[in-house]
Write a protein that holds these residues in place. Structure first.
Motif, mmCIF file in Angstrom:
data_model
loop_
_atom_site.group_PDB
_atom_site.id
_atom_site.type_symbol
_atom_site.label_atom_id
_atom_site.label_comp_id
_atom_site.label_asym_id
_atom_site.label_seq_id
_atom_site.Cartn_x
_atom_site.Cartn_y
_atom_site.Cartn_z
ATOM 1 N N PHE A 87 59.143 38.248 41.390
ATOM 2 C CA PHE A 87 58.739 36.861 41.155
ATOM 3 C C PHE A 87 57.946 36.804 39.861
ATOM 4 C CE2 PHE A 87 58.698 37.808 45.692
ATOM 5 C CZ PHE A 87 59.458 36.790 46.254
ATOM 6 N N ARG A 88 57.731 35.601 39.384
ATOM 7 C CA ARG A 88 56.920 35.388 38.188
ATOM 8 C C ARG A 88 56.123 34.096 38.374
ATOM 9 N NH1 ARG A 88 60.137 36.640 33.035
ATOM 10 N NH2 ARG A 88 59.560 38.755 33.652
ATOM 11 N N ALA A 89 54.827 34.156 38.058
ATOM 12 C CA ALA A 89 53.980 32.981 38.270
ATOM 13 C C ALA A 89 52.748 33.069 37.387
ATOM 14 C CB ALA A 89 53.563 32.877 39.735
ATOM 15 N N ARG A 90 52.106 31.924 37.171
ATOM 16 C CA ARG A 90 50.831 31.906 36.446
ATOM 17 C C ARG A 90 49.670 32.263 37.367
ATOM 18 N NH1 ARG A 90 53.988 28.152 33.970
ATOM 19 N NH2 ARG A 90 53.966 28.185 31.668
ATOM 20 N N THR A 91 49.774 31.831 38.628
ATOM 21 C CA THR A 91 48.716 32.093 39.602
ATOM 22 C C THR A 91 49.331 32.641 40.875
ATOM 23 O OG1 THR A 91 47.309 30.343 38.716
ATOM 24 C CG2 THR A 91 46.819 31.101 40.938
ATOM 25 N N VAL A 92 48.748 33.725 41.381
ATOM 26 C CA VAL A 92 49.235 34.384 42.587
ATOM 27 C C VAL A 92 48.100 34.452 43.593
ATOM 28 C CG1 VAL A 92 50.197 36.506 43.553
ATOM 29 C CG2 VAL A 92 50.850 35.777 41.241
ATOM 30 N N GLU A 93 48.283 33.818 44.743
ATOM 31 C CA GLU A 93 47.328 33.949 45.845
ATOM 32 C C GLU A 93 47.932 34.920 46.855
ATOM 33 O OE1 GLU A 93 45.758 30.001 47.196
ATOM 34 O OE2 GLU A 93 47.124 29.278 45.634
ATOM 35 N N LEU A 94 47.183 35.955 47.193
ATOM 36 C CA LEU A 94 47.707 37.061 47.988
ATOM 37 C C LEU A 94 46.796 37.309 49.188
ATOM 38 C CD1 LEU A 94 49.798 39.385 48.177
ATOM 39 C CD2 LEU A 94 48.335 40.698 46.633
ATOM 40 N N THR A 95 47.412 37.269 50.384
ATOM 41 C CA THR A 95 46.652 37.453 51.621
ATOM 42 C C THR A 95 47.357 38.460 52.513
ATOM 43 O OG1 THR A 95 45.883 35.158 51.535
ATOM 44 C CG2 THR A 95 45.687 36.283 53.646
ATOM 45 N N ALA A 96 46.585 39.370 53.099
ATOM 46 C CA ALA A 96 47.076 40.308 54.116
ATOM 47 C C ALA A 96 45.853 40.908 54.788
ATOM 48 C CB ALA A 96 47.956 41.392 53.518
ATOM 49 N N GLU A 97 46.058 41.445 55.979
ATOM 50 C CA GLU A 97 44.954 42.044 56.724
ATOM 51 C C GLU A 97 44.768 43.514 56.348
ATOM 52 O OE1 GLU A 97 42.804 40.691 58.850
ATOM 53 O OE2 GLU A 97 43.688 38.693 58.632
ATOM 54 N N GLY A 98 43.508 43.905 56.143
ATOM 55 C CA GLY A 98 43.180 45.317 56.012
ATOM 56 C C GLY A 98 43.603 45.990 54.729
ATOM 57 N N ILE A 99 43.729 45.246 53.622
ATOM 58 C CA ILE A 99 44.137 45.834 52.345
ATOM 59 C C ILE A 99 43.003 45.704 51.328
ATOM 60 C CG2 ILE A 99 45.722 45.700 50.377
ATOM 61 C CD1 ILE A 99 47.183 46.677 52.722
ATOM 62 N N THR A 100 42.620 46.833 50.738
ATOM 63 C CA THR A 100 41.732 46.832 49.578
ATOM 64 C C THR A 100 42.584 47.104 48.354
ATOM 65 O OG1 THR A 100 39.836 47.627 50.838
ATOM 66 C CG2 THR A 100 39.761 47.940 48.456
ATOM 67 N N THR A 101 42.514 46.234 47.370
ATOM 68 C CA THR A 101 43.376 46.362 46.200
ATOM 69 C C THR A 101 42.831 47.400 45.217
ATOM 70 O OG1 THR A 101 42.232 44.622 44.951
ATOM 71 C CG2 THR A 101 44.039 43.934 46.403
#
Length: 307
Positions: free
Chosen positions: A268-282
């Motif tokens: 995908f390609r975007a200007r803004t990415v909102e990312l949600t998931a449980e138990g993930i440290t980036t």
């Protein structure tokens, strides 16, 4: 204390953050030559002192606040990441000298792989007053914390492996990371992610999610092969419900960027990415960063590179 002005930055010294342990120390003997190369630009050099990543970042922020005319980071992506927090969205130009295990940001933005050659490019730019604008990615955590990164944000299997390796006390060195991979491969399972790309929601199950401002991470792995740090966009690559055997087979293809042709990989390609998931440290630029959820925005021209 008087505020620092743009003129102060123009005339200020060149602050240098040098990580002597980067690249397992193999470039440490080069440091005097690298500093001499920078001094050839005719500007005073100020070598910053720090004993760890947090101190390094604080030293960079203090140098910029005190009127540094430029900031140079000698090290790998982790060293660059710390320096970026100080110069992002400022008028202070920046030069990365690739001297680490992973030098993805420096190489992806056009600097030579040889540290001495990179210093020559930076010194020439300093002497000429020349800079080149590139984008950065700005992360905002759920608590409002803001961090910047230059290369790639890992928010899936690779981030989970890094997190496990950082918790392990044995073995030491690269074998710890190899063991962490084996442990997490045995535990591999897709996780439910919510992506909002420029406001459009996508619910998906995935084992690997990467958000790239640049194409590569991990020392040359082209995880987001079409990412361009001058296009004002972020590239998002997602590996869906991939089992262990498929992941082992596909992962080597990341070095060439051909993994994106696999039917279970989406881009995908975007200007803004909102990312949600449980138990993930980036992990951003290979450095432990914010826990999900995060919002990542491409910020055009947020960094002035000395090249």
């Amino acid at each position: 204390m008087l505020p620092v002005t743009a003129e102060d930055h123009l005339n200020g010294p060149v602050a240098v953050l040098a990580n002597s342990t980067a690249g397992r120390g193999r470039y440490s003997a080069l440091l005097p030559r690298l500093l001499d190369g920078l001094a050839a630009a005719g500007r005073p050099i100020r070598l910053l002192t720090a004993t760890g990543p947090a101190e390094a970042e604080a030293a960079c922020r203090a140098a910029v606040a005190d009127g540094a005319g430029a900031l140079v980071a000698i090290g790998g992506d982790g060293t660059v990441h710390r320096a970026l927090q100080a110069v992002a969205a400022t008028d202070v130009p920046f030069g990365p000298v690739p001297a680490g295990t992973g030098n993805d940001f420096a190489l992806d933005t056009g600097f030579p792989a040889d540290p001495l050659a990179a210093v020559t490019v930076i010194a020439d730019a300093l002497r000429a007053g020349r800079t080149s604008a590139v984008d950065l990615a700005r992360m905002t955590g759920g608590d409002g914390t803001v961090r910047w990164y230059g290369a790639v944000l890992a928010a899936g299997f690779d981030a989970i492996v890094n997190e496990r390796a950082n918790r392990m006390r044995w073995p030491r060195g690269p074998r710890r990371y190899d063991l962490a991979i084996l442990v997490e491969l045995a535990r591999l399972r897709p996780r439910r992610y919510t992506l909002r790309l420029d406001g459009v929601p996508h619910e998906l199950d995935a084992v690997l999610v990467a958000v790239g401002n640049c194409p590569t991470y991990g020392g040359g792995m082209r995880i987001c092969p079409d990412a361009d740090p001058t296009d004002g966009l972020l590239d998002v690559v997602v590996a869906g419900r991939v089992n262990r055997r498929t992941l082992i087979r596909v992962k080597p293809r990341i070095y060439q960027g051909t993994h994106v042709s696999h039917p279970l990989v989406r881009s995908f390609r975007a200007r803004t990415v909102e990312l949600t998931a449980e138990g993930i440290t980036t992990y951003a630029d290979g450095e432990r960063s914010l826990g999900l959820p995060v919002t990542v925005s491409a910020v055009p021209g947020a960094l002035r590179l000395l090249r």
